[in-house]
Design an enzyme around this catalytic site. Sequence first.
Site, PDB file in Angstrom:
ATOM      1  N   SER A 152       0.831  -1.213   0.000  1.00  9.98           N
ATOM      2  CA  SER A 152       0.000   0.000   0.000  1.00  9.98           C
ATOM      3  C   SER A 152       0.860   1.255   0.000  1.00  9.98           C
ATOM      4  CB  SER A 152      -0.875  -0.025   1.257  1.00  9.98           C
ATOM      5  OG  SER A 152      -1.472   1.227   1.453  1.00  9.98           O
ATOM      6  N   TYR A 177      -2.296  -1.514  10.881  1.00 10.10           N
ATOM      7  CA  TYR A 177      -2.509  -2.021   9.519  1.00 10.10           C
ATOM      8  C   TYR A 177      -1.335  -1.605   8.615  1.00 10.10           C
ATOM      9  CZ  TYR A 177      -3.795  -1.583   4.652  1.00 10.10           C
ATOM     10  OH  TYR A 177      -3.745  -1.610   3.282  1.00 10.10           O
ATOM     11  N   LYS A 181       1.989  -3.790   6.617  1.00  6.69           N
ATOM     12  CA  LYS A 181       2.464  -3.721   5.223  1.00  6.69           C
ATOM     13  C   LYS A 181       3.977  -3.464   5.198  1.00  6.69           C
ATOM     14  CE  LYS A 181      -1.412  -4.592   3.252  1.00  6.69           C
ATOM     15  NZ  LYS A 181      -1.605  -5.911   2.680  1.00  6.69           N
TER      16      LYS A 181
HETATM   17  N1  UFG Z   1     -13.536  10.404   3.097  1.00  9.59           N
HETATM   18  C1  UFG Z   1     -14.605  11.231   3.394  1.00  9.59           C
HETATM   19  N2  UFG Z   1     -15.733  10.633   3.849  1.00  9.59           N
HETATM   20  C2  UFG Z   1     -15.871   9.301   4.026  1.00  9.59           C
HETATM   21  C3  UFG Z   1     -14.768   8.465   3.717  1.00  9.59           C
HETATM   22  C4  UFG Z   1     -13.611   9.054   3.249  1.00  9.59           C
HETATM   23  O1  UFG Z   1     -14.527  12.450   3.262  1.00  9.59           O
HETATM   24  O2  UFG Z   1     -16.919   8.841   4.464  1.00  9.59           O
HETATM   25  C5  UFG Z   1     -12.309  11.010   2.585  1.00  9.59           C
HETATM   26  C6  UFG Z   1     -11.114  10.757   3.472  1.00  9.59           C
HETATM   27  O3  UFG Z   1     -11.022  11.727   4.480  1.00  9.59           O
HETATM   28  C7  UFG Z   1      -9.981  10.818   2.458  1.00  9.59           C
HETATM   29  C8  UFG Z   1     -10.601  10.284   1.172  1.00  9.59           C
HETATM   30  O4  UFG Z   1     -12.007  10.409   1.353  1.00  9.59           O
HETATM   31  O5  UFG Z   1      -9.623  12.133   2.261  1.00  9.59           O
HETATM   32  C9  UFG Z   1     -10.258   8.847   0.900  1.00  9.59           C
HETATM   33  O6  UFG Z   1     -10.561   8.084   2.033  1.00  9.59           O
HETATM   34  P1  UFG Z   1     -10.612   6.488   2.007  1.00  9.59           P
HETATM   35  O7  UFG Z   1     -10.988   6.034   3.371  1.00  9.59           O
HETATM   36  O8  UFG Z   1     -11.443   6.033   0.873  1.00  9.59           O
HETATM   37  O9  UFG Z   1      -9.119   6.080   1.647  1.00  9.59           O
HETATM   38  P2  UFG Z   1      -7.770   6.369   2.449  1.00  9.59           P
HETATM   39  O10 UFG Z   1      -6.914   7.143   1.511  1.00  9.59           O
HETATM   40  O11 UFG Z   1      -7.975   6.943   3.759  1.00  9.59           O
HETATM   41  O12 UFG Z   1      -7.266   4.890   2.726  1.00  9.59           O
HETATM   42  C10 UFG Z   1      -6.937   4.047   1.670  1.00  9.59           C
HETATM   43  C11 UFG Z   1      -7.141   2.581   2.073  1.00  9.59           C
HETATM   44  C12 UFG Z   1      -6.152   2.156   3.098  1.00  9.59           C
HETATM   45  C13 UFG Z   1      -4.752   2.527   2.700  1.00  9.59           C
HETATM   46  C14 UFG Z   1      -4.682   3.992   2.360  1.00  9.59           C
HETATM   47  C15 UFG Z   1      -3.342   4.385   1.861  1.00  9.59           C
HETATM   48  O13 UFG Z   1      -8.448   2.384   2.551  1.00  9.59           O
HETATM   49  O14 UFG Z   1      -6.223   0.755   3.214  1.00  9.59           O
HETATM   50  O15 UFG Z   1      -5.618   4.273   1.326  1.00  9.59           O
HETATM   51  O16 UFG Z   1      -3.253   5.760   1.753  1.00  9.59           O
HETATM   52  F1  UFG Z   1      -3.882   2.289   3.692  1.00  9.59           F
END
Ligand code: UFG
Length: 373
Positions: A152, A177, A181
């Site tokens: 990741s 998590y 990785k």
């Molecule tokens: N977000 C919202 N509302 C939500 C969910 C997410 O505004 O309900 C925003 C988050 O704050 C972030 C973006 O959308 O800015 C993306 O969020 P995600 O949860 O979809 O993805 P992340 O980038 O946080 O996490 C993902 C994977 C992880 C991994 C990570 C690596 O889910 O497993 O990318 O950066 F580790």
Amino acid sequence: MSKSVAKIKNIKLINIRQILKYKHMKKTKILVTGGTGYIGSHTVVELQNKGFEVVIVDNLSNSHIEVLDGITEITGIRPTFEQFDLCDSEKTKNFFTKHNDIDAIIHFAAFKAVGESVEKPLMYYRNNLDSLINILENIQLSGIKGLVFSSSCTVYGQPDELPVTEIAPIQKAMSPYGNTKQIAEEIITDFINVNPNSKAIALRYFNPIGAHKSAKIGELPIGVPNNLVPFITQTAIGLREQLSVFGNDYNTVDGTCIRDYINVVDLAKAHVVAVERIIENKTKFNFEVFNLGTGNGSSVFEIINSFEKATNQKLNYKVVARRAGDIEKVFADTRFANEELGWKAEISLDETLLSAWNWEKYYRAKKSLLNKE
Ligand code: UFG
């Protein structure tokens, strides 16, 4: 040696080569751990489409057996399936004894919820690392050519420079998590150092989204989704009341966080290329690492706009406080994957969001039909 003897020897050699090639093309067998999961299932489809034989191992702790039906409907082939926990070393060993003709492994099986890993760190370390060690032990014993590992971009944390390249420093993990990785990549490095006949490729994913264009497989989060796109599609279909946008006061174009959202089918295809690279002895190093992203960063508002435009759905959302642990912006430098791996993400963001929406609609319709029966 007379000319005719040399000729016969030559023909024999050519025949053996052809048989080996034929055998290789027909019977290359790939173990896909976590093959009923989100990225795993899309990868099984792409592998089968390219003529690989696939055996899936999954304990179904975070996926459903019906995924096999979707894979079968798309490809016309039902992959071999074995249900057990790869943390069980005895069962893992027995599996490799039974399937002693596996050529390479793509290892997806792992827990992946960031928040849950903070609550239950030992569960994450136990699950994600024990299974990897069991697999590596069996690679060593059975002469399997190598392993593609599901890593990741979380390993980069908030990088100093964007887009982020593969040589960007690894930052202290923000969650157990993320740490699994990082540790897994270190375990693989140490293993490959002393087992140079095996090769490994770690693929560092950015943000995989979307679904297969047939809508027969897709992302199926259990419970309330943590990730943005499943939350969007579930809100649009009426399952959730409102999307919360976590913060609009970041130092970005519109104040919301930036990520590199990559279509899951594009991502799946990268695994096929990586596994072929191992099987065809094309790796330049015994352990290689590639970023898998599009190279484009999109903000949360851009994703919402693109979703509304692509699907003609109005999304109910409101801006709330920042989510703890979120990185402000990250997107991939994809040059190494493009040039060295020979792979490039191709599907547009609009098309990807439409595919996520089509999957949500297909899945809910199917579910309500089943409930009525
Ligand atoms: N977000 C919202 N509302 C939500 C969910 C997410 O505004 O309900 C925003 C988050 O704050 C972030 C973006 O959308 O800015 C993306 O969020 P995600 O949860 O979809 O993805 P992340 O980038 O946080 O996490 C993902 C994977 C992880 C991994 C990570 C690596 O889910 O497993 O990318 O950066 F580790």
